[in-house]
Design a protein around this motif. Structure first.
Motif, mmCIF file in Angstrom:
data_model
loop_
_atom_site.group_PDB
_atom_site.id
_atom_site.type_symbol
_atom_site.label_atom_id
_atom_site.label_comp_id
_atom_site.label_asym_id
_atom_site.label_seq_id
_atom_site.Cartn_x
_atom_site.Cartn_y
_atom_site.Cartn_z
ATOM 1 N N ASN A 110 -31.870 -8.282 34.773
ATOM 2 C CA ASN A 110 -31.702 -7.019 35.497
ATOM 3 C C ASN A 110 -30.692 -7.225 36.624
ATOM 4 N N SER A 111 -29.529 -6.632 36.454
ATOM 5 C CA SER A 111 -28.447 -6.864 37.402
ATOM 6 C C SER A 111 -27.629 -5.588 37.595
ATOM 7 N N ASP A 112 -27.322 -5.263 38.858
ATOM 8 C CA ASP A 112 -26.482 -4.096 39.194
ATOM 9 C C ASP A 112 -27.010 -2.806 38.580
ATOM 10 N N GLY A 113 -28.330 -2.635 38.622
ATOM 11 C CA GLY A 113 -28.922 -1.394 38.158
ATOM 12 C C GLY A 113 -28.989 -1.218 36.660
ATOM 13 N N LYS A 114 -28.724 -2.276 35.900
ATOM 14 C CA LYS A 114 -28.810 -2.195 34.439
ATOM 15 C C LYS A 114 -29.448 -3.467 33.897
#
Length: 242
Positions: A139-143
């Motif tokens: 889970n990274s940068d809202g995705k």
């Protein structure tokens, strides 16, 4: 489902069986306190799993593996030991997994998820096939990104989360390194330091670094030095054959 627990210490057998019952519910357990007892159980009926202590009084658990395999070819074998360096022995002998003493329920749960028979938990027919997924969710940068596990190079703690380094990308995930350690297979992943989880297949160099300690470099990240905890050095040497 039938499970054999072999350990020459009765309290240790009882503790492991109690934790297995907590996780599995109504299961048929058989107990043995020696290598001879293990062979007797293996010859008397079919078992799904053998939890086998390495340090038995008469026959070493490492010497029992081939005999149990011959009598119980479909059964999973899980080493029970107090010493993490036996992880490499388990790997070399083709044992399904290992559990360290003192027992931790989450570790046992993880082992069971990999080693349960296919009828109970989706274990593959091929004994070399583990039940862990081939991809991991990040889970990274809202995705949510799904990366191939084999492409992970190393993970390091960063702020309250982790930096995940792959062959081609780097991500920040807010989950802690302990979470990733639980989700990734023990081989080839190894926690070489409290802040670093590495893919052993991606190690490029190991060298003396700092005060009586070692550092290592990973493929594609040759400018980054990863420390090796002093208490991890012996196990790392065994795993890398260094």
């Amino acid at each position: 489902m039938r499970i054999a627990v072999i350990d020459d210490e009765r309290p240790a057998r009882g503790e492991l069986i109690w934790q297995l019952r907590e996780l599995l519910g109504d299961v048929d357990f058989a107990e043995g306190d020696s290598g001879a007892a293990a062979l007797g159980l293996a010859g008397e009926g079919k078992y799904d799993l053998f939890f086998l202590d390495i340090n038995l009084g008469d026959i070493s658990g490492t010497d029992l593996v081939h005999a149990i395999r011959a009598m119980q070819p479909e059964a999973g074998i899980i080493f029970v030991t107090a010493y993490s360096e036996y992880a490499v022995t388990a790997y070399e002998l083709g044992v399904d997994d290992y559990v360290l003493k003192p027992y931790e329920k989450e570790r046992i749960r993880k082992v069971l998820s990999r080693c349960m028979p296919s009828g109970a938990a989706g274990r593959g027919e091929d004994r070399g096939e583990k039940s862990h997924p081939k991809k991991i969710a990040i889970n990274s940068d809202g995705k949510t990104v799904f990366e191939n596990i084999e492409d992970l190079v190393f993970i390091e703690t960063c702020r309250r989360g982790c930096l995940i380094h792959t062959r081609e990308h780097e991500y920040y995930d807010g989950k802690g390194i302990g979470d990733f350690e639980k989700r990734l297979p023990d081989m080839p992943f190894f926690r070489c330091h409290k802040s670093y989880l590495i893919n052993l297949e991606k190690v490029r160099e190991v060298f003396p670094w700092g005060n009586n300690s070692f550092g290592l470099k990973m493929e594609g990240y040759e400018k980054t030095v990863i420390p090796v905890g002093r208490e991890k050095t012996k196990t790392l040497k065994s795993l890398l054959g260094w």
